[in-house]
Write a protein that holds these residues in place. Structure first.
Motif, PDB file in Angstrom:
ATOM      1  N   TYR A  40      37.849 -33.896 -49.726  1.00 42.27           N
ATOM      2  CA  TYR A  40      38.890 -34.052 -50.740  1.00 42.27           C
ATOM      3  C   TYR A  40      39.257 -35.503 -51.006  1.00 42.27           C
ATOM      4  O   TYR A  40      39.372 -35.929 -52.152  1.00 42.27           O
ATOM      5  CB  TYR A  40      40.134 -33.261 -50.319  1.00 42.27           C
ATOM      6  CG  TYR A  40      41.335 -33.488 -51.202  1.00 42.27           C
ATOM      7  CD1 TYR A  40      41.431 -32.835 -52.433  1.00 42.27           C
ATOM      8  CD2 TYR A  40      42.351 -34.358 -50.830  1.00 42.27           C
ATOM      9  CE1 TYR A  40      42.525 -33.046 -53.258  1.00 42.27           C
ATOM     10  CE2 TYR A  40      43.448 -34.561 -51.645  1.00 42.27           C
ATOM     11  CZ  TYR A  40      43.526 -33.912 -52.858  1.00 42.27           C
ATOM     12  OH  TYR A  40      44.602 -34.119 -53.669  1.00 42.27           O
ATOM     13  N   GLU A  41      39.453 -36.287 -49.950  1.00 40.62           N
ATOM     14  CA  GLU A  41      39.915 -37.653 -50.155  1.00 40.62           C
ATOM     15  C   GLU A  41      38.898 -38.511 -50.895  1.00 40.62           C
ATOM     16  O   GLU A  41      39.273 -39.479 -51.555  1.00 40.62           O
ATOM     17  CB  GLU A  41      40.325 -38.311 -48.842  1.00 40.62           C
ATOM     18  CG  GLU A  41      39.209 -38.530 -47.868  1.00 40.62           C
ATOM     19  CD  GLU A  41      39.730 -38.942 -46.505  1.00 40.62           C
ATOM     20  OE1 GLU A  41      40.954 -39.022 -46.312  1.00 40.62           O
ATOM     21  OE2 GLU A  41      38.905 -39.178 -45.628  1.00 40.62           O
ATOM     22  N   THR A  42      37.623 -38.160 -50.854  1.00 44.08           N
ATOM     23  CA  THR A  42      36.617 -38.949 -51.568  1.00 44.08           C
ATOM     24  C   THR A  42      36.742 -38.806 -53.082  1.00 44.08           C
ATOM     25  O   THR A  42      36.202 -39.609 -53.825  1.00 44.08           O
ATOM     26  CB  THR A  42      35.179 -38.571 -51.153  1.00 44.08           C
ATOM     27  OG1 THR A  42      34.904 -37.233 -51.566  1.00 44.08           O
ATOM     28  CG2 THR A  42      34.965 -38.731 -49.667  1.00 44.08           C
ATOM     29  N   LEU A  43      37.466 -37.793 -53.526  1.00 43.21           N
ATOM     30  CA  LEU A  43      37.690 -37.607 -54.965  1.00 43.21           C
ATOM     31  C   LEU A  43      39.006 -38.233 -55.425  1.00 43.21           C
ATOM     32  O   LEU A  43      39.369 -38.129 -56.591  1.00 43.21           O
ATOM     33  CB  LEU A  43      37.649 -36.125 -55.329  1.00 43.21           C
ATOM     34  CG  LEU A  43      36.286 -35.460 -55.132  1.00 43.21           C
ATOM     35  CD1 LEU A  43      36.379 -33.978 -55.430  1.00 43.21           C
ATOM     36  CD2 LEU A  43      35.223 -36.126 -55.990  1.00 43.21           C
ATOM     37  N   GLN A  44      39.706 -38.887 -54.516  1.00 42.21           N
ATOM     38  CA  GLN A  44      40.968 -39.537 -54.854  1.00 42.21           C
ATOM     39  C   GLN A  44      40.717 -41.033 -55.036  1.00 42.21           C
ATOM     40  O   GLN A  44      40.328 -41.722 -54.106  1.00 42.21           O
ATOM     41  CB  GLN A  44      41.996 -39.307 -53.750  1.00 42.21           C
ATOM     42  CG  GLN A  44      42.163 -37.865 -53.330  1.00 42.21           C
ATOM     43  CD  GLN A  44      42.374 -36.943 -54.515  1.00 42.21           C
ATOM     44  OE1 GLN A  44      43.270 -37.161 -55.314  1.00 42.21           O
ATOM     45  NE2 GLN A  44      41.532 -35.933 -54.629  1.00 42.21           N
ATOM     46  N   ARG A  45      40.943 -41.541 -56.249  1.00 41.06           N
ATOM     47  CA  ARG A  45      40.725 -42.963 -56.528  1.00 41.06           C
ATOM     48  C   ARG A  45      41.517 -43.835 -55.557  1.00 41.06           C
ATOM     49  O   ARG A  45      41.039 -44.886 -55.121  1.00 41.06           O
ATOM     50  CB  ARG A  45      41.105 -43.283 -57.964  1.00 41.06           C
ATOM     51  CG  ARG A  45      40.813 -44.715 -58.334  1.00 41.06           C
ATOM     52  CD  ARG A  45      41.165 -45.038 -59.783  1.00 41.06           C
ATOM     53  NE  ARG A  45      40.879 -46.434 -60.052  1.00 41.06           N
ATOM     54  CZ  ARG A  45      41.690 -47.429 -59.702  1.00 41.06           C
ATOM     55  NH1 ARG A  45      42.821 -47.187 -59.088  1.00 41.06           N
ATOM     56  NH2 ARG A  45      41.346 -48.690 -59.969  1.00 41.06           N
ATOM     57  N   GLU A  46      42.721 -43.404 -55.204  1.00 41.48           N
ATOM     58  CA  GLU A  46      43.572 -44.181 -54.310  1.00 41.48           C
ATOM     59  C   GLU A  46      42.903 -44.433 -52.955  1.00 41.48           C
ATOM     60  O   GLU A  46      43.131 -45.466 -52.327  1.00 41.48           O
ATOM     61  CB  GLU A  46      44.917 -43.477 -54.117  1.00 41.48           C
ATOM     62  CG  GLU A  46      45.933 -44.284 -53.359  1.00 41.48           C
ATOM     63  CD  GLU A  46      46.359 -45.568 -54.076  1.00 41.48           C
ATOM     64  OE1 GLU A  46      46.795 -46.496 -53.379  1.00 41.48           O
ATOM     65  OE2 GLU A  46      46.245 -45.659 -55.318  1.00 41.48           O
ATOM     66  N   ALA A  68      30.238 -26.347 -58.964  1.00 39.57           N
ATOM     67  CA  ALA A  68      31.159 -27.028 -59.885  1.00 39.57           C
ATOM     68  C   ALA A  68      31.623 -28.369 -59.311  1.00 39.57           C
ATOM     69  O   ALA A  68      31.791 -29.334 -60.045  1.00 39.57           O
ATOM     70  CB  ALA A  68      32.353 -26.138 -60.186  1.00 39.57           C
ATOM     71  N   GLY A  69      31.803 -28.423 -58.013  1.00 35.33           N
ATOM     72  CA  GLY A  69      32.211 -29.662 -57.369  1.00 35.33           C
ATOM     73  C   GLY A  69      31.133 -30.726 -57.418  1.00 35.33           C
ATOM     74  O   GLY A  69      31.424 -31.912 -57.518  1.00 35.33           O
ATOM     75  N   ILE A  70      29.884 -30.305 -57.348  1.00 32.19           N
ATOM     76  CA  ILE A  70      28.771 -31.249 -57.424  1.00 32.19           C
ATOM     77  C   ILE A  70      28.754 -31.921 -58.787  1.00 32.19           C
ATOM     78  O   ILE A  70      28.558 -33.134 -58.898  1.00 32.19           O
ATOM     79  CB  ILE A  70      27.429 -30.544 -57.140  1.00 32.19           C
ATOM     80  CG1 ILE A  70      27.372 -30.132 -55.664  1.00 32.19           C
ATOM     81  CG2 ILE A  70      26.247 -31.448 -57.489  1.00 32.19           C
ATOM     82  CD1 ILE A  70      26.201 -29.260 -55.307  1.00 32.19           C
ATOM     83  N   GLU A  71      28.990 -31.153 -59.839  1.00 35.06           N
ATOM     84  CA  GLU A  71      29.017 -31.723 -61.190  1.00 35.06           C
ATOM     85  C   GLU A  71      30.138 -32.762 -61.300  1.00 35.06           C
ATOM     86  O   GLU A  71      29.940 -33.840 -61.859  1.00 35.06           O
ATOM     87  CB  GLU A  71      29.174 -30.610 -62.219  1.00 35.06           C
ATOM     88  CG  GLU A  71      27.947 -29.706 -62.275  1.00 35.06           C
ATOM     89  CD  GLU A  71      28.178 -28.404 -63.032  1.00 35.06           C
ATOM     90  OE1 GLU A  71      29.294 -28.189 -63.553  1.00 35.06           O
ATOM     91  OE2 GLU A  71      27.228 -27.609 -63.089  1.00 35.06           O
ATOM     92  N   LYS A  72      31.293 -32.467 -60.760  1.00 32.44           N
ATOM     93  CA  LYS A  72      32.418 -33.399 -60.785  1.00 32.44           C
ATOM     94  C   LYS A  72      32.081 -34.650 -59.957  1.00 32.44           C
ATOM     95  O   LYS A  72      32.348 -35.772 -60.380  1.00 32.44           O
ATOM     96  CB  LYS A  72      33.668 -32.714 -60.229  1.00 32.44           C
ATOM     97  CG  LYS A  72      34.907 -33.559 -60.280  1.00 32.44           C
ATOM     98  CD  LYS A  72      36.113 -32.758 -59.785  1.00 32.44           C
ATOM     99  CE  LYS A  72      37.379 -33.602 -59.814  1.00 32.44           C
ATOM    100  NZ  LYS A  72      38.548 -32.860 -59.347  1.00 32.44           N
ATOM    101  N   ALA A  73      31.497 -34.450 -58.787  1.00 27.13           N
ATOM    102  CA  ALA A  73      31.140 -35.564 -57.915  1.00 27.13           C
ATOM    103  C   ALA A  73      30.076 -36.459 -58.546  1.00 27.13           C
ATOM    104  O   ALA A  73      30.115 -37.683 -58.379  1.00 27.13           O
ATOM    105  CB  ALA A  73      30.652 -35.039 -56.565  1.00 27.13           C
ATOM    106  N   ASN A  74      29.150 -35.866 -59.285  1.00 20.60           N
ATOM    107  CA  ASN A  74      28.095 -36.647 -59.942  1.00 20.60           C
ATOM    108  C   ASN A  74      28.652 -37.593 -60.999  1.00 20.60           C
ATOM    109  O   ASN A  74      28.012 -38.578 -61.345  1.00 20.60           O
ATOM    110  CB  ASN A  74      27.036 -35.734 -60.561  1.00 20.60           C
ATOM    111  CG  ASN A  74      26.085 -35.176 -59.523  1.00 20.60           C
ATOM    112  OD1 ASN A  74      25.947 -35.719 -58.429  1.00 20.60           O
ATOM    113  ND2 ASN A  74      25.445 -34.072 -59.855  1.00 20.60           N
ATOM    114  N   VAL A  75      29.822 -37.302 -61.522  1.00 22.81           N
ATOM    115  CA  VAL A  75      30.495 -38.195 -62.470  1.00 22.81           C
ATOM    116  C   VAL A  75      31.379 -39.186 -61.710  1.00 22.81           C
ATOM    117  O   VAL A  75      31.391 -40.378 -62.004  1.00 22.81           O
ATOM    118  CB  VAL A  75      31.348 -37.373 -63.477  1.00 22.81           C
ATOM    119  CG1 VAL A  75      32.205 -38.274 -64.332  1.00 22.81           C
ATOM    120  CG2 VAL A  75      30.453 -36.491 -64.329  1.00 22.81           C
ATOM    121  N   HIS A  76      32.088 -38.688 -60.722  1.00 22.51           N
ATOM    122  CA  HIS A  76      33.079 -39.485 -60.001  1.00 22.51           C
ATOM    123  C   HIS A  76      32.475 -40.620 -59.170  1.00 22.51           C
ATOM    124  O   HIS A  76      32.910 -41.772 -59.283  1.00 22.51           O
ATOM    125  CB  HIS A  76      33.901 -38.557 -59.100  1.00 22.51           C
ATOM    126  CG  HIS A  76      34.859 -39.274 -58.215  1.00 22.51           C
ATOM    127  ND1 HIS A  76      36.025 -39.838 -58.682  1.00 22.51           N
ATOM    128  CD2 HIS A  76      34.821 -39.526 -56.877  1.00 22.51           C
ATOM    129  CE1 HIS A  76      36.668 -40.391 -57.676  1.00 22.51           C
ATOM    130  NE2 HIS A  76      35.966 -40.214 -56.573  1.00 22.51           N
TER     131      HIS A  76
END
Length: 84
Positions: A40-46, A68-76
């Motif tokens: 979770y924390e890896t998806l937080q910009r902070e 679905a999380g992989i798609e989000k992570a591939n952008v993030h």
């Protein structure tokens, strides 16, 4: 080399059985500061901002994602890598 306990900054209750909170946000190996992010924390910009502010030169992410999380992570993650 002395390793300090790792502290996930923002972990969910479901992960609490895996980790114990501490107060060492970075590992230092051969004078290189390394930040570690879990799920979770890896998806937080902070989390990236704090790692950068604390002098991390390397960021290691450990994640487990559903499709679905992989798609989000591939952008993030590429965005974070370019910014920091």
């Amino acid at each position: 080399m002395k390793l300090e306990p790792f502290i996930p900054a923002n972990y969910f209750t479901m992960m609490s059985y895996l980790f114990v909170c501490g107060n060492h946000p970075l590992l230092t190996i051969k004078n290189t500061k390394i930040a570690i992010g879990i799920c979770y924390e890896t998806l937080q910009r902070e989390h990236f901002v704090n790692a950068n502010r604390n002098g991390a030169k390397i960021y290691i992410a450990s994640v487990a994602k559903i499709k679905a999380g992989i798609e989000k992570a591939n952008v993030h993650f590429p965005k974070m890598a370019k910014e920091f």
